[in-house]
Design a protein around this motif. Structure first.
Motif, PDB file in Angstrom:
ATOM      1  N   TRP A 272     -17.563   4.183  19.990  1.00 33.60           N
ATOM      2  CA  TRP A 272     -17.741   3.126  20.991  1.00 33.60           C
ATOM      3  C   TRP A 272     -18.368   1.872  20.392  1.00 33.60           C
ATOM      4  CZ3 TRP A 272     -22.896   2.085  20.959  1.00 33.60           C
ATOM      5  CH2 TRP A 272     -23.748   3.127  20.521  1.00 33.60           C
ATOM      6  N   CYS A 273     -18.856   1.962  19.154  1.00 34.05           N
ATOM      7  CA  CYS A 273     -19.581   0.840  18.530  1.00 34.05           C
ATOM      8  C   CYS A 273     -18.617   0.022  17.664  1.00 34.05           C
ATOM      9  CB  CYS A 273     -20.732   1.378  17.681  1.00 34.05           C
ATOM     10  SG  CYS A 273     -21.545   0.105  16.673  1.00 34.05           S
ATOM     11  N   PRO A 274     -18.324  -1.224  18.043  1.00 35.19           N
ATOM     12  CA  PRO A 274     -17.374  -2.022  17.259  1.00 35.19           C
ATOM     13  C   PRO A 274     -17.863  -2.316  15.844  1.00 35.19           C
ATOM     14  CG  PRO A 274     -18.451  -3.391  18.925  1.00 35.19           C
ATOM     15  CD  PRO A 274     -18.831  -1.969  19.219  1.00 35.19           C
ATOM     16  N   TYR A 275     -19.172  -2.383  15.661  1.00 36.71           N
ATOM     17  CA  TYR A 275     -19.710  -2.614  14.319  1.00 36.71           C
ATOM     18  C   TYR A 275     -19.431  -1.405  13.422  1.00 36.71           C
ATOM     19  CZ  TYR A 275     -22.242  -6.478  16.497  1.00 36.71           C
ATOM     20  OH  TYR A 275     -22.553  -7.624  17.171  1.00 36.71           O
ATOM     21  N   CYS A 276     -19.638  -0.214  13.961  1.00 36.50           N
ATOM     22  CA  CYS A 276     -19.375   1.009  13.193  1.00 36.50           C
ATOM     23  C   CYS A 276     -17.905   1.114  12.825  1.00 36.50           C
ATOM     24  CB  CYS A 276     -19.791   2.244  13.993  1.00 36.50           C
ATOM     25  SG  CYS A 276     -21.583   2.423  14.214  1.00 36.50           S
ATOM     26  N   MET A 277     -17.034   0.797  13.791  1.00 43.06           N
ATOM     27  CA  MET A 277     -15.606   0.945  13.524  1.00 43.06           C
ATOM     28  C   MET A 277     -15.116  -0.097  12.525  1.00 43.06           C
ATOM     29  SD  MET A 277     -15.366   3.643  15.017  1.00 43.06           S
ATOM     30  CE  MET A 277     -13.873   3.821  14.062  1.00 43.06           C
ATOM     31  N   THR A 278     -15.654  -1.296  12.605  1.00 41.77           N
ATOM     32  CA  THR A 278     -15.293  -2.319  11.624  1.00 41.77           C
ATOM     33  C   THR A 278     -15.724  -1.886  10.229  1.00 41.77           C
ATOM     34  OG1 THR A 278     -15.455  -4.077  13.275  1.00 41.77           O
ATOM     35  CG2 THR A 278     -15.635  -4.737  10.957  1.00 41.77           C
ATOM     36  N   GLU A 279     -16.929  -1.319  10.131  1.00 43.87           N
ATOM     37  CA  GLU A 279     -17.430  -0.848   8.838  1.00 43.87           C
ATOM     38  C   GLU A 279     -16.588   0.312   8.307  1.00 43.87           C
ATOM     39  OE1 GLU A 279     -21.686   0.420   6.832  1.00 43.87           O
ATOM     40  OE2 GLU A 279     -21.353   0.859   8.943  1.00 43.87           O
ATOM     41  N   LEU A 280     -16.267   1.266   9.163  1.00 45.27           N
ATOM     42  CA  LEU A 280     -15.476   2.410   8.714  1.00 45.27           C
ATOM     43  C   LEU A 280     -14.061   1.999   8.326  1.00 45.27           C
ATOM     44  CD1 LEU A 280     -16.723   5.135  11.210  1.00 45.27           C
ATOM     45  CD2 LEU A 280     -17.165   5.027   8.747  1.00 45.27           C
ATOM     46  N   GLU A 281     -13.510   1.008   9.011  1.00 45.47           N
ATOM     47  CA  GLU A 281     -12.193   0.503   8.612  1.00 45.47           C
ATOM     48  C   GLU A 281     -12.261  -0.176   7.242  1.00 45.47           C
ATOM     49  OE1 GLU A 281     -10.920  -1.947  11.847  1.00 45.47           O
ATOM     50  OE2 GLU A 281     -10.054  -0.256  12.945  1.00 45.47           O
ATOM     51  N   ARG A 282     -13.352  -0.858   6.957  1.00 46.27           N
ATOM     52  CA  ARG A 282     -13.505  -1.445   5.615  1.00 46.27           C
ATOM     53  C   ARG A 282     -13.550  -0.337   4.562  1.00 46.27           C
ATOM     54  NH1 ARG A 282     -15.174  -6.185   2.766  1.00 46.27           N
ATOM     55  NH2 ARG A 282     -14.313  -7.290   4.563  1.00 46.27           N
ATOM     56  N   TRP A 283     -14.277   0.740   4.857  1.00 39.97           N
ATOM     57  CA  TRP A 283     -14.314   1.875   3.929  1.00 39.97           C
ATOM     58  C   TRP A 283     -12.939   2.527   3.811  1.00 39.97           C
ATOM     59  CZ3 TRP A 283     -17.457   3.058   0.207  1.00 39.97           C
ATOM     60  CH2 TRP A 283     -18.786   2.629   0.246  1.00 39.97           C
ATOM     61  N   ARG A 284     -12.218   2.595   4.901  1.00 37.73           N
ATOM     62  CA  ARG A 284     -10.837   3.107   4.853  1.00 37.73           C
ATOM     63  C   ARG A 284     -10.011   2.326   3.834  1.00 37.73           C
ATOM     64  NH1 ARG A 284      -7.721   1.162   9.855  1.00 37.73           N
ATOM     65  NH2 ARG A 284      -7.885  -0.724   8.592  1.00 37.73           N
ATOM     66  N   ASP A 285     -10.135   0.998   3.886  1.00 38.42           N
ATOM     67  CA  ASP A 285      -9.339   0.146   3.018  1.00 38.42           C
ATOM     68  C   ASP A 285      -9.782   0.229   1.561  1.00 38.42           C
ATOM     69  OD1 ASP A 285      -8.043  -0.558   5.348  1.00 38.42           O
ATOM     70  OD2 ASP A 285      -9.072  -2.493   5.550  1.00 38.42           O
ATOM     71  N   LEU A 286     -11.014   0.678   1.331  1.00 37.12           N
ATOM     72  CA  LEU A 286     -11.542   0.808  -0.033  1.00 37.12           C
ATOM     73  C   LEU A 286     -11.524   2.246  -0.546  1.00 37.12           C
ATOM     74  CD1 LEU A 286     -14.633  -1.575   0.255  1.00 37.12           C
ATOM     75  CD2 LEU A 286     -12.595  -1.966  -1.141  1.00 37.12           C
ATOM     76  N   TYR A 287     -10.996   3.160   0.267  1.00 40.37           N
ATOM     77  CA  TYR A 287     -11.108   4.574  -0.080  1.00 40.37           C
ATOM     78  C   TYR A 287     -10.408   4.892  -1.403  1.00 40.37           C
ATOM     79  CZ  TYR A 287     -11.322   9.627   0.482  1.00 40.37           C
ATOM     80  OH  TYR A 287     -11.578  10.968   0.291  1.00 40.37           O
ATOM     81  N   HIS A 288      -9.344   4.172  -1.710  1.00 39.75           N
ATOM     82  CA  HIS A 288      -8.675   4.419  -2.997  1.00 39.75           C
ATOM     83  C   HIS A 288      -9.625   4.168  -4.165  1.00 39.75           C
ATOM     84  CE1 HIS A 288      -8.239   0.067  -2.451  1.00 39.75           C
ATOM     85  NE2 HIS A 288      -8.008  -0.030  -3.745  1.00 39.75           N
ATOM     86  N   LYS A 289     -10.543   3.206  -4.004  1.00 33.02           N
ATOM     87  CA  LYS A 289     -11.521   2.937  -5.067  1.00 33.02           C
ATOM     88  C   LYS A 289     -12.549   4.067  -5.154  1.00 33.02           C
ATOM     89  CE  LYS A 289     -11.154  -2.092  -5.163  1.00 33.02           C
ATOM     90  NZ  LYS A 289     -11.889  -3.380  -5.144  1.00 33.02           N
ATOM     91  N   VAL A 290     -12.936   4.613  -3.991  1.00 31.23           N
ATOM     92  CA  VAL A 290     -13.841   5.772  -3.976  1.00 31.23           C
ATOM     93  C   VAL A 290     -13.239   6.894  -4.814  1.00 31.23           C
ATOM     94  CG1 VAL A 290     -14.912   7.545  -2.526  1.00 31.23           C
ATOM     95  CG2 VAL A 290     -14.782   5.176  -1.700  1.00 31.23           C
ATOM     96  N   ARG A 291     -11.966   7.179  -4.589  1.00 31.86           N
ATOM     97  CA  ARG A 291     -11.298   8.276  -5.303  1.00 31.86           C
ATOM     98  C   ARG A 291     -11.097   7.938  -6.778  1.00 31.86           C
ATOM     99  NH1 ARG A 291     -12.003  11.963  -5.068  1.00 31.86           N
ATOM    100  NH2 ARG A 291     -10.132  13.217  -5.104  1.00 31.86           N
TER     101      ARG A 291
END
Length: 218
Positions: free
Chosen positions: A85-104
């Motif tokens: 329900w928190c737009p800040y959390c979802m925006t942050e998690l979407e940024r991590w989604r887009d960077l997940y290839h770098k995590v791996r």
């Protein structure tokens, strides 16, 4: 072209909210942030160099995920969030989604941990296309071990209800306990290599700062 920083994205949400929401309603949230900051909670989070507690939590499919198993494979990024329900959390998690290839690419793994039910996490993973496990932390028990948990004050509960954010329903309990949004990098030896959390939920670390630590956390 320069990528917009995560904080710039979050500041835009804040600016839009201030434009749309009445000042007296905004004041409720501001009071809650000020009181949480004054409580000193930021100074009580699990700090750099500390040994992290082992945890075993269920993902959005009901599968048990153990931190020990993940850490056996490399560094682990742990992203605590408040809820879908928190737009800040979802925006942050979407940024991590887009960077997940770098995590791996760095040989690391990542999990997001929130107090919401597995069903809520399942909705969230599907809607936002999250590639990493989203783990349910009933009653924020694991978040409490990281020093992140607070109870939403009564006056703020009324505000959430007024905007149709039913936290007891989303979390499956009546505790009104939430974690500070927090980012941790845990090295293979279970020690904290990066830790950042803010009483102001509108402020988040840049994922790239955590990724810079991951590269040295093997």
């Amino acid at each position: 072209m320069k990528t917009t920083s995560l904080q710039d994205q979050l500041d835009e949400i804040t600016a839009n909210t201030r434009h749309l929401v009445q000042a007296e309603r905004l004041a409720v949230g501001e009071r809650a942030v000020e009181e949480l900051f004054a409580s000193g909670i930021e100074q009580r989070i699990l700090p750099l160099g500390a040994a992290t507690p082992a945890f075993a939590l269920k993902d959005s499919n009901g599968k048990l995920v153990r931190s020990e198993d993940l850490l056996a494979l490399g560094p682990l990024i742990v992203k605590f969030f408040r809820g879908r329900w928190c737009p800040y959390c979802m925006t942050e998690l979407e940024r991590w989604r887009d960077l997940y290839h770098k995590v791996r690419e760095l040989g690391a793994l990542m999990v997001a941990i929130g107090p919401q039910t597995e069903r809520q996490s399942d909705f969230m993973v599907g809607h936002h296309g999250l590639p990493f496990p989203v783990l349910s932390d009933p009653g924020s028990a694991v978040a409490a071990q990281f020093g992140l948990v607070y109870t939403v004050p009564e006056y703020h509960r009324a505000y959430y209800r007024s905007i149709m954010v039913n936290i007891p329903f989303v979390n499956g309990d009546e505790s009104w306990r939430l974690p500070l949004p927090a980012t941790y990098v845990i090295a293979g030896d279970r020690r904290v290599a990066f830790a950042e959390a803010h009483a102001d939920y509108r402020v988040r670390p840049e994922p790239e700062d955590a990724l810079a630590i991951v590269s040295r956390a093997h």
